[in-house]
Write a protein that holds these residues in place. Structure first.
Motif, short mmCIF file in Angstrom:
data_model
loop_
_atom_site.label_atom_id
_atom_site.label_comp_id
_atom_site.label_asym_id
_atom_site.label_seq_id
_atom_site.Cartn_x
_atom_site.Cartn_y
_atom_site.Cartn_z
N ALA A 69 -2.35 16.59 9.05
CA ALA A 69 -3.26 15.74 8.27
C ALA A 69 -2.53 15.12 7.09
N PHE A 70 -1.61 15.87 6.47
CA PHE A 70 -0.82 15.32 5.36
C PHE A 70 0.21 14.32 5.87
N TRP A 71 0.81 14.61 7.04
CA TRP A 71 1.80 13.67 7.58
C TRP A 71 1.15 12.33 7.92
N VAL A 72 -0.09 12.35 8.39
CA VAL A 72 -0.77 11.11 8.76
C VAL A 72 -0.95 10.19 7.56
N LEU A 73 -1.08 10.77 6.36
CA LEU A 73 -1.26 9.95 5.17
C LEU A 73 -0.01 9.14 4.81
N LEU A 74 1.16 9.57 5.29
CA LEU A 74 2.40 8.87 4.93
C LEU A 74 2.44 7.44 5.48
N PRO A 75 2.25 7.21 6.78
CA PRO A 75 2.28 5.82 7.25
C PRO A 75 1.15 4.98 6.69
N CYS A 76 0.00 5.60 6.44
CA CYS A 76 -1.12 4.85 5.84
C CYS A 76 -0.74 4.36 4.44
N THR A 77 -0.13 5.24 3.66
CA THR A 77 0.30 4.86 2.32
C THR A 77 1.39 3.79 2.38
N LEU A 78 2.33 3.95 3.31
CA LEU A 78 3.41 2.97 3.45
C LEU A 78 2.86 1.58 3.79
N LEU A 79 1.83 1.52 4.62
CA LEU A 79 1.23 0.24 4.98
C LEU A 79 0.69 -0.47 3.75
N PHE A 80 -0.03 0.27 2.91
CA PHE A 80 -0.59 -0.34 1.71
C PHE A 80 0.50 -0.71 0.71
N MET A 81 1.56 0.06 0.66
CA MET A 81 2.69 -0.31 -0.21
C MET A 81 3.32 -1.62 0.25
N LEU A 82 3.49 -1.79 1.55
CA LEU A 82 4.07 -3.03 2.07
C LEU A 82 3.16 -4.23 1.75
N LEU A 83 1.85 -4.04 1.86
CA LEU A 83 0.92 -5.10 1.48
C LEU A 83 1.08 -5.44 0.00
N ALA A 84 1.22 -4.41 -0.84
CA ALA A 84 1.38 -4.64 -2.28
C ALA A 84 2.66 -5.40 -2.57
N LEU A 85 3.75 -5.00 -1.92
CA LEU A 85 5.04 -5.67 -2.14
C LEU A 85 4.99 -7.13 -1.70
N ALA A 86 4.24 -7.41 -0.65
CA ALA A 86 4.21 -8.76 -0.11
C ALA A 86 3.26 -9.68 -0.87
N LEU A 87 2.17 -9.11 -1.44
CA LEU A 87 1.09 -9.97 -1.92
C LEU A 87 0.80 -9.90 -3.41
N LEU A 88 1.16 -8.80 -4.06
CA LEU A 88 0.83 -8.69 -5.48
C LEU A 88 1.90 -9.35 -6.33
N PRO A 89 1.52 -9.84 -7.51
CA PRO A 89 2.51 -10.47 -8.39
C PRO A 89 3.57 -9.48 -8.86
N GLY A 90 4.78 -9.98 -9.07
CA GLY A 90 5.87 -9.12 -9.50
C GLY A 90 5.81 -8.78 -10.97
N LYS A 91 5.26 -9.70 -11.78
CA LYS A 91 5.17 -9.48 -13.22
C LYS A 91 3.79 -9.87 -13.70
N ARG A 92 3.42 -9.37 -14.87
CA ARG A 92 2.16 -9.77 -15.48
C ARG A 92 2.22 -11.25 -15.85
N ARG A 93 1.07 -11.88 -15.81
CA ARG A 93 0.99 -13.28 -16.20
C ARG A 93 0.90 -13.44 -17.72
N GLU A 94 0.68 -12.36 -18.42
CA GLU A 94 0.53 -12.42 -19.87
C GLU A 94 1.12 -11.16 -20.47
N ALA A 95 1.48 -11.21 -21.73
CA ALA A 95 2.04 -10.03 -22.39
C ALA A 95 0.99 -8.95 -22.50
N ALA A 96 1.39 -7.73 -22.21
CA ALA A 96 0.45 -6.62 -22.29
C ALA A 96 0.38 -6.10 -23.71
N PRO A 97 -0.84 -5.85 -24.22
CA PRO A 97 -0.96 -5.28 -25.56
C PRO A 97 -0.43 -3.86 -25.59
#
Length: 471
Positions: A172-200
Motif C-alpha cells: 500500500a505504501f509502495w503504490v503511493l510512490l508512482p501516484c506521487t511521482l505523477l503529480f510531481m511531473l504535472l507540477a514540474l510541467a505546468l506550475l510556474p517556476g518563480k513567484r510573480r511577485e515578491a513574497a512578504p
C-alpha cells in the motif's frame, strides 16, 4: 461569464491539469491519512509495537504542522514548481521508509518524514491558487481542493483495506510512490517556476513549534508504559509546555495565531477552544479499526469504512449547515455538542459490547456518524467567526491559524488517546478483554472532555453579539 468563472474553465484544458496537480497534493495527504488508519492493525500484527500505536498519528501530524507552517517560506524561496517537487520527494521518501520498516520505530520514522512532506502537500496548494489561476476561479479552486478530503474517505479505507486483507500492507505504501511521482511531473510541467511577485517576509514562530512538538512527545513518551506515575508525569510536562506556548503567543511578535487570541475573555479563545475540543473528540477514530477488528471481528476493509463514517458525517453536516442563515447557524452550533457527546457515549456503551453483534455494530456506526455530523454542523460557522473576530490586519494569519489549530488538536488528541488506551490495558492485558476495556475508557473519557463544548460554545454564541475586534 460562465466561460471564465464556471467549473469548465477550471477543469478543462491547461487549467484542468493545473487543478489536478494542486488537488492531487491534498488528495495524497488525505488518502494517506485514512489508508494508514485502516492498515495499522495489520501492521501491528506483523511487526508489533501496539504500545506505540498512536505514535503513528501523533508524529505524523506534528511533522505535518511543521511542513504546513514552512510552506509559505518554501514557496517564497523556491517558487511553486520546486516547492511542490520538494514536498513530493519528502512524501515519497517517507512512504519508502514505511514500506521497508522491519519494526515500529522504523515505521514511525517513516511516518514523520511522510508527515513533513504531507504537510507541505496539504498547505502549498492553497497558497498556490492565487499564483496559478485567475481571480474569478479562486472560489471554485478552493472548493475543489477542499473536496479532496471527501474523496479520501472513499479511497483511503478501500486501498488500505484491500491490501490489509491480502496481507500486503507494505505494498500500500509502495503504490503511493508512482501516484506521487505523477503529480510531481504535472507540477514540474505546468506550475510556474518563480513567484510573480515578491513574497512578504513572514517570520516563523520557531519557539512555539518546538514547544508544541515537545508537548506532544512528552505525552506520548509518558504513555509508553501502563504506569500511572509515568503517564501523569508526561501529561503534566505536556500541559506545562502548552502553558509556555500560550505565554509566548501572548507576548511574541512571531505568532501562530492572531494577537490577543489566547487572552482570557477573548472571543477568539472561545472559538479556538471549541474547534480544538471538536477535533480532539474525533481523534478517537484512530483506534476504531483496531477495536472493530478485535472486538467485532470485522475485516480491515469494513473496519476502515466504519471509522471513516466520522469524516463522512463531518462532510454531510458541514454541507447542510454551511448555507444556514444566522438563526439557523446558531441552532446548528448549539446542536453540535449534543451529537458529539451522545455519539461518543453510544460508542462507549456498544463498542465493547459483542453479546448482540448486529445491534452493537449498527449502533457503533450510528455513533461514528453522529460525532461527525455534530462537528460538521458547528465547524463552518466557527471558521467564519474566526475570520470575523480577528483584527483587520491579522486576517491572513487568522486563515492560516485554522489549519494550525486543527493539526495541533489532532496531534494532542491522538497522544491523549494513546495514553488512555495503554492505561486501560490495551497492550498489557491484550486480546479482546484489553481492547474492550480500552474502548470503554477512551470513548467515555472523550465524551466527558467533549462536554466542555457546552461551556465554550455558549461563550461563542455570547461573543457573537458583541462588536468585532478592532485593529
Amino acid at each position: 461569464m460562465a466561460s471564465t468563472t464556471g467549473w469548465s474553465a477550471l477543469l478543462l484544458g491547461s487549467n484542468g491539469l493545473r487543478s489536478a496537480a494542486l488537488a492531487g497534493g491534498v488528495a495524497l495527504h488525505a488518502i494517506n491519512v485514512y489508508l494508514v488508519t485502516t492498515l495499522l492493525p495489520s501492521v501491528v500484527a506483523d511487526i508489533g509495537g501496539l504500545d506505540y500505536y498512536a505514535w503513528n498519528t501523533t508524529l505524523f501530524v506534528v511533522a505535518s504542522i511543521i511542513g504546513s507552517v514552512l510552506s509559505t517560506r518554501a514557496l517564497a524561496l523556491l517558487g511553486p514548481k520546486a516547492a511542490y517537487s520538494l514536498a513530493g520527494l519528502l512524501f515519497m521518501l517517507g512512504c519508502a521508509l514505511c514500506a521497508l520498516a522491519p519494526e515500529m520505530a522504523w515505521l514511525i520514522l517513516g511516518r514523520s518524514v511522510q508527515g513533513l512532506g504531507g504537510g507541505l502537500l496539504f498547505a502549498l496548494p492553497y497558497a498556490m491558487i492565487r499564483l496559478v489561476f485567475a481571480e474569478p476561479l479562486w472560489p471554485r479552486a478552493m472548493a475543489l481542493i477542499s473536496a479532496m478530503w471527501g474523496v479520501a474517505t472513499l479511497i483511503g479505507p478501500a486501498v488500505g483495506g484491500v491490501f490489509a486483507e491480502h496481507g500486503a500492507w507494505r505494498a500500500a505504501f509502495w503504490v503511493l510512490l508512482p501516484c506521487t511521482l505523477l503529480f510531481m511531473l504535472l507540477a514540474l510541467a505546468l506550475l510556474p517556476g518563480k513567484r510573480r511577485e515578491a513574497a512578504p517576509h513572514s517570520p516563523i514562530p520557531a519557539r512555539q513549534l518546538v514547544l508544541l512538538t515537545a508537548m506532544v512527545l512528552a505525552i506520548s513518551i509518558g504513555s509508553i508504559t501502563p504506569s500511572l506515575v509515568y503517564n501523569v508525569l508526561g501529561l503534566g510536562v505536556g500541559l506545562a509546555l502548552l502553558a509556555w506556548v500560550i505565554a509566548l503567543e501572548n507576548r511574541s511578535v512571531q505568532r501562530l495565531l492572531p494577537r490577543d487570541s489566547l487572552k482570557s475573555g477573548s472571543a477568539l479563545l472561545a472559538l479556538y477552544g471549541s474547534m480544538a475540543l471538536l477535533v480532539v473528540g474525533m481523534t478517537s477514530e484512530v483506534f476504531v479499526p483496531l477495536f472493530l477488528q478485535v472486538l467485532h471481528r470485522q475485516t480491515p476493509l469494513l473496519a476502515g469504512y466504519i471509522a471513516a463514517l466520522m469524516a463522512a458525517g463531518w462532510t454531510l453536516g458541514a454541507i447542510f449547515s454551511s448555507g444556514l442563515k444566522p438563526q439557523g447557524a446558531a441552532r446548528a452550533i448549539a446542536a453540535g455538542p449534543f451529537l458529539v457527546v451522545g455519539g461518543l457515549l453510544l460508542a462507549c456503551l456498544f463498542m465493547p459490547a459483542t453479546a448482540t453483534p448486529a445491534l452493537s455494530l449498527g449502533l457503533v456506526c450510528l455513533a461514528m456518524l453522529a460525532v461527525g455530523v455534530g462537528i460538521g454542523l458547528a465547524w463552518p460557522h466557527l471558521l467564519s467567526r474566526v475570520l470575523e473576530q480577528a483584527p483587520a490586519d491579522q486576517k491572513e494569519l487568522a486563515g492560516a491559524s485554522i489549519t494550525t489549530v486543527q493539526l495541533v488538536a489532532t496531534a494532542l488528541g491522538a497522544a491523549l488517546a494513546g495514553m488512555i488506551v495503554n492505561l486501560a490495558g490495551l497492550g498489557s492485558t491484550g486480546g479482546s478483554v484489553g481492547a474492550a476495556q480500552a474502548a470503554g475508557w477512551l470513548f467515555g473519557l472523550y465524551a466527558g472532555l467533549s462536554a466542555l463544548l457546552f461551556i465554550s460554545l455558549r461563550q461563542v454564541r455570547r461573543s457573537n453579539a458583541q462588536p468585532l475586534v478592532e485593529a
